[in-house]
Write a protein that holds these residues in place. Structure first.
Motif, short mmCIF file in Angstrom:
data_model
loop_
_atom_site.label_atom_id
_atom_site.label_comp_id
_atom_site.label_asym_id
_atom_site.label_seq_id
_atom_site.Cartn_x
_atom_site.Cartn_y
_atom_site.Cartn_z
N ASP A 152 47.44 45.02 49.75
CA ASP A 152 48.90 44.91 49.69
C ASP A 152 49.36 43.65 50.42
O ASP A 152 50.29 42.96 49.95
CB ASP A 152 49.56 46.14 50.30
CG ASP A 152 49.46 47.36 49.40
OD1 ASP A 152 49.15 47.19 48.20
OD2 ASP A 152 49.69 48.49 49.89
N TYR A 153 48.74 43.35 51.55
CA TYR A 153 49.10 42.14 52.30
C TYR A 153 48.92 40.89 51.44
O TYR A 153 49.80 40.02 51.39
CB TYR A 153 48.26 42.05 53.57
CG TYR A 153 48.01 40.63 54.04
CD1 TYR A 153 49.05 39.83 54.50
CD2 TYR A 153 46.72 40.09 54.01
CE1 TYR A 153 48.83 38.52 54.92
CE2 TYR A 153 46.49 38.79 54.42
CZ TYR A 153 47.54 38.01 54.88
OH TYR A 153 47.31 36.72 55.27
N SER A 285 44.02 51.83 49.38
CA SER A 285 44.67 52.91 50.13
C SER A 285 44.32 52.88 51.62
O SER A 285 44.79 53.72 52.38
CB SER A 285 44.28 54.27 49.56
OG SER A 285 42.86 54.43 49.59
N CYS A 286 43.49 51.92 52.03
CA CYS A 286 43.11 51.81 53.44
C CYS A 286 44.17 51.00 54.18
O CYS A 286 44.35 49.80 53.92
CB CYS A 286 41.74 51.14 53.57
SG CYS A 286 41.31 50.72 55.26
N PRO A 320 49.75 53.32 41.01
CA PRO A 320 50.33 54.61 41.42
C PRO A 320 49.37 55.46 42.25
O PRO A 320 49.81 56.25 43.09
CB PRO A 320 50.67 55.27 40.09
CG PRO A 320 49.78 54.60 39.09
CD PRO A 320 49.61 53.20 39.55
N GLY A 321 48.08 55.31 42.03
CA GLY A 321 47.12 56.12 42.77
C GLY A 321 47.13 55.86 44.26
O GLY A 321 46.92 56.76 45.07
N SER A 322 47.39 54.61 44.66
CA SER A 322 47.35 54.26 46.07
C SER A 322 48.71 53.91 46.65
O SER A 322 48.90 54.00 47.86
CB SER A 322 46.41 53.07 46.28
OG SER A 322 46.86 51.95 45.52
N ASN A 323 49.66 53.50 45.80
CA ASN A 323 50.92 52.98 46.32
C ASN A 323 52.15 53.78 45.96
O ASN A 323 53.26 53.36 46.29
CB ASN A 323 51.13 51.53 45.83
CG ASN A 323 50.22 50.55 46.53
OD1 ASN A 323 49.01 50.72 46.56
ND2 ASN A 323 50.79 49.51 47.11
N GLY A 597 50.39 62.57 41.45
CA GLY A 597 50.10 61.31 42.12
C GLY A 597 50.65 61.21 43.53
O GLY A 597 50.60 60.13 44.13
N GLU A 598 51.18 62.32 44.07
CA GLU A 598 51.75 62.25 45.41
C GLU A 598 50.64 62.07 46.46
O GLU A 598 49.48 62.40 46.22
CB GLU A 598 52.56 63.50 45.74
CG GLU A 598 51.77 64.80 45.67
CD GLU A 598 51.79 65.43 44.28
OE1 GLU A 598 51.36 66.59 44.15
OE2 GLU A 598 52.22 64.74 43.32
#
Length: 881
Positions: A152-153, A285-286, A320-323, A597-598
């Protein structure tokens, strides 16, 4: 030579003064003779004409004094006033010492607090254009401010249009080998532009270059100044040499400036580039990094926040899976550094200002009481020709002298208080407060002290000057009784003392609430028994313990030796000890439940079978881990009650299956037990849903050991360290402590303790000053009612009745101050509610105790003037009138 010149100047001034006096006397004599001759010409006898001329001409001394003022002998009269003021103070040493001490307390305490406020809230962060620096993080429902993921960064850095630069930092640690020893050393991983974003350049060597944080680049490091001096003797030729970090060679390329500090990573001794992605960072997701960015010119924090939230929304749709549900949190960097301290410091600064005002008013009250004893002196000076302006100048000089002496003593006291408070801040807390280094007397604090002194001088000069304006001179000569002026000053003093007592109640209540919060914090239900529990952290070198089987073998070896210690009941290993942080989370999914997906985020802890029993965690249902729950058997898990209630409401979770977001077969585990909540985060944090895994399924080379003993846990720590060194001298062993000491040294406990001491100290000062103020008002009232008291005693009033009369007046003032203070205390406590733990702002027991303490102190302060009033001699009191 200079001394001679000054002597000659003084002699010349003296000669000019004598010449002026002689000329003036000759001129006045001439005018009197001319008037006398005119009277003689009118038929009056020569002797009678001479006396008539003198009467018409007026007071010769007064005319001479006014003539001198016209000719401007100001410096001389100022010196006279100053000498007279010094003599007056020496004649009343009790009054002088009390007034100077009260002023020193007010000016010193308020200046000391202003010094902290100046360092924390006024002076900018020690970086280039600090107002442009922002903290950049992610946000979600559970965590309004959470770490960034590395992926993401990189996307945020590429897509944003409001930041000139965006960099990240994260915590890490190494085993630094110096000589034959390997010591655990805290460090930080940063992106290549981190120091350039802050506007900081190394004092020796160079910064990281663009691209040196990418995977596959050479391993390099920048040292902190303290590490360079402490571990390497400040060798300038260290640049370019290699050092061993956890068995790998890193080249030293730079040394940071001596005054560099970065509060979020204050303990870091080494700074290294990000380089290869860690095992966690290989997935989006980390979340293990924090961001710091610099705003473009003209861009606001709100605009940057909107920009980043737009990017976060795009990534949520793309991944959507991670964010899913992820957003952005952009705040000024200063909020991260001082955010938690701001409410306390602002409250204390307001209290310090009131404390200073109380001190000044108290001394003004003492000056007023003293002025009553000098009424005849003032009246005689006025009758002998002293003008009102001349008397006012004397009062101004005395006020300036008192204020200056109080300021000098207050400056010394301020330095002592600032030094003491800085030392009272525990080291773990001080590491996150780089601004402590700049707390002290500087231009800002000197100006504040000067302004305080000027305010005190004006108040001290105005009090007797205004009193003079309200009083006729003949009243002082006749030692007259009460007038409008007396009633005015009594009412004013009474109102001021009510304000003083109100402030004292507010500060006392704040200190009491904080103290009770601190007590409850240290006695909060943690889900464990912290007594007789010794703990230590271990970092094993990857060169020896890099494989899972090697790590598991080390676990068994450590537990076998520690469990054999005399007095040790049980010992266990964990990835994180309790009361550390709500970190290291996992996203879960329950098979058969609707899923959209939550992110179901829970804490994850890896523990050995005996760890939870060693903590004395309470099993609610099911079983604990056993030795059979190793990597050769199916994975099982134990939940805390919060997780059981949230994800299995109204049903028994035993036997249910839990997996990751994709329900991969490898992640599936069966629930075998439920325990009461163990507080994994801070003492004042809510208990999060948490699950526990067997550490044998996912071993690591960084872990902690907890051992429960029947003896004093402090005694086992040296033996524990020695045994671990015997297993392998290269083991990094650090953070050895008892669980009770860990609780006391936690960030939340340190913040509450520091706030309690700080507010408590001010509360004691406010109480002292409030009591002095009450004494001054009651004493002044007694001095004004001497005739009334004499009449009452002449008519048969007993000493007890007179004492009750005075105490009743003091009781009314105290009662009004307590009532007003309690009301204000509740309002003030709402402002500092973020610092309160399990305590209501209107806590009855605390407010009752505060009222009792103030009431008792006020009673003691009132007894002295009450006893003085009851000892009045009615004959002398009436004859004096």
């Amino acid at each position: 030579m200079n001394a001679m010149v000054r002597l000659l100047r003084k002699l010349a001034a003296l000669l000019r003064r004598q010449s002026f006096d002689q000329d003036l006397q000759e001129e006045m004599a001439f005018h009197r003779e001319q008037v006398a001759k005119e009277f003689e010409a009118g038929g009056i006898a020569p002797e009678a004409a001479r006396y008539a001329a003198i009467r018409q001409f007026g007071n010769a001394t007064l005319l001479q004094e006014r003539s001198r003022e016209v000719v401007a002998f100001r410096a001389e009269t100022v010196a006279q006033d100053l000498r007279f003021a010094v003599r007056q103070l020496l004649r009343s040493p009790g009054f002088a010492v009390t007034a100077i001490l009260v002023l020193a307390l007010g000016i010193g305490a308020s200046t000391a607090i202003f010094g902290f406020v100046d360092a924390v809230l006024i002076q900018p962060l020690p970086y280039a254009n600090p107002n442009q620096l922002v903290s950049v993080d992610e946000s979600e429902t559970l965590l309004p401010r959470s770490n960034l993921s590395r992926d993401d960064y990189e996307d945020w850095k590429r897509l944003n249009s409001t930041l000139t630069s965006l960099d990240v930092y994260g915590g890490t640690g190494f085993l630094l080998r110096t000589g034959s020893l390997s010591e655990p050393t805290p460090a930080a991983r940063v992106s290549d532009g981190f120091f350039r974003t802050l506007g900081v350049a190394p004092m020796l060597g160079r910064d990281f270059r663009s691209g040196e944080d990418r995977p596959g680049q050479p391993k390099i490091a920048i040292l902190s100044y303290g590490t360079w001096m402490k571990r390497f003797g400040g060798r300038r030729d260290l640049i370019g040499e290699s050092i061993s970090l956890t068995g790998e060679a890193y080249t030293v390329v730079g040394v940071l400036p001596r005054n560099f500090a970065f509060a979020p990573r204050a303990s870091a001794e080494l700074w290294v580039p990000l380089l290869d992605k860690t095992g966690c960072e290989k997935r989006r997701s980390c979340h293990n990094l924090d961001g710091v960015g610099r705003l473009r010119n003209g861009v606001t924090v709100e605009a940057a926040s909107a920009d980043m939230k737009t990017i976060a929304a795009q990534l949520a749709l793309q991944y959507p899976g991670s964010n899913k549900g992820q957003s952005a949190s952009i705040v000024p960097l200063s909020e991260i550094v001082v955010g938690k301290l701001r409410p306390t410091l602002v409250t204390l600064l307001a209290g310090a200002g009131l404390l200073l005002l109380i001190a000044c008013v108290n001394v003004a009250s003492l000056v007023l009481v003293r002025a009553e004893s000098r009424r005849r002196e003032t009246a005689v000076r006025g009758a002998l020709g002293a003008t009102p302006s001349r008397l006012v100048r004397q009062f101004v000089t005395e006020g300036l002298l008192l204020a200056s002496l109080g300021c000098a003593a207050g400056a010394v006291l301020a330095v002592v208080i600032m030094s003491l408070l800085a030392r009272l801040v525990p080291k773990p807390m001080a590491q996150g407060m780089p601004f402590l280094a700049v707390v002290g007397l500087n231009r800002h604090t000197a100006l504040f002290a000067a302004g305080s002194t000027l305010m005190a001088a004006l108040l001290l000069a105005a009090t007797p000057a205004l009193r003079l304006a309200f009083r006729e001179i003949h009243e002082g000569l006749t030692d007259g009784g009460k007038g409008a002026a007396s009633r005015f000053w009594r009412r004013l003093g009474a109102n001021l003392v009510v304000v003083e007592l109100t402030v004292a109640v507010v500060l006392l209540a704040g200190a009491g609430l904080l103290a009770k919060s601190f007590y409850l914090l240290l006695h909060v239900e943690t889900g464990i028994d912290p007594s007789h529990l010794a703990t230590v952290y271990i970092m094993a070198p990857e060169s020896v313990y890099g494989k899972p089987e090697q790590q598991v073998a080390l676990y068994h070896q450590i537990l076998e030796k520690v469990s054999a210690f005399p007095g040790v009941q049980s010992a266990g290993i964990t990835s994180y000890l309790p009361l550390q942080c709500n970190c290291d989370t996992d996203w879960i999914r329950i098979p058969g439940r609707p899923f959209h997906g939550e992110h179901n985020e829970v804490l994850q802890r890896d523990v050995s079978p005996q760890y939870l029993p060693a903590l004395k965690a309470k099993l609610v249902r099911g079983r604990m881990f056993t030795a059979a729950d190793d990597a050769s058997h199916p994975q099982v898990t134990i939940l805390n009650q919060s997780m059981a209630r949230k994800y299995f409401p109204g049903e028994d979770p035993l036997g249910k299956m839990i997996g990751d977001g994709d329900l991969t077969p490898k992640s599936m585990r069966q629930v075998v037990g439920v325990i009461e909540d163990v507080r994994e985060g801070g003492l004042d944090d809510e208990a999060w849903p948490a699950e526990y895994f067997s550490i044998y399924h996912a071993p690591d080379n960084s872990f902690a050991v907890a051992a429960r003993t029947t003896q004093d846990e402090k005694q086992i720590l040296p033996v524990l360290l020695k045994t671990l060194r015997e297993i392998n001298p290269n083991l990094g062993v650090y953070g050895e402590n008892t669980m009770n000491e860990q609780m006391s040294a936690s960030q939340s406990a340190l913040l509450h303790r520091f706030s309690t001491w700080l507010v408590g100290g001010f509360a004691v000062l406010a109480l002292m000053l409030g009591v002095v103020g009450l004494y001054g008002v009651v004493a002044y009232s007694v001095s004004q009612r001497t005739r009334e008291i004499g009449v009452r005693m002449a008519l048969g009033a007993q000493r007890g009745a007179i004492q009750r009369l005075v105490l009743k007046e003091a009781g009314w003032l105290t009662g009004m101050g307590i009532i007003a203070g309690l009301i204000c205390s509740v309002a003030t406590a709402h402002l500092m509610r973020s610092l309160l733990f399990n305590v209501h702002p209107w806590d009855f027991s605390t407010l009752l105790a505060v009222a009792a303490v103030l009431g008792f102190s006020a009673l003691l302060a009132s007894l002295i003037p009450a006893r003085r009033a009851s000892s009045v001699n009615p004959v002398k009191a009436l004859s004096a009138e």
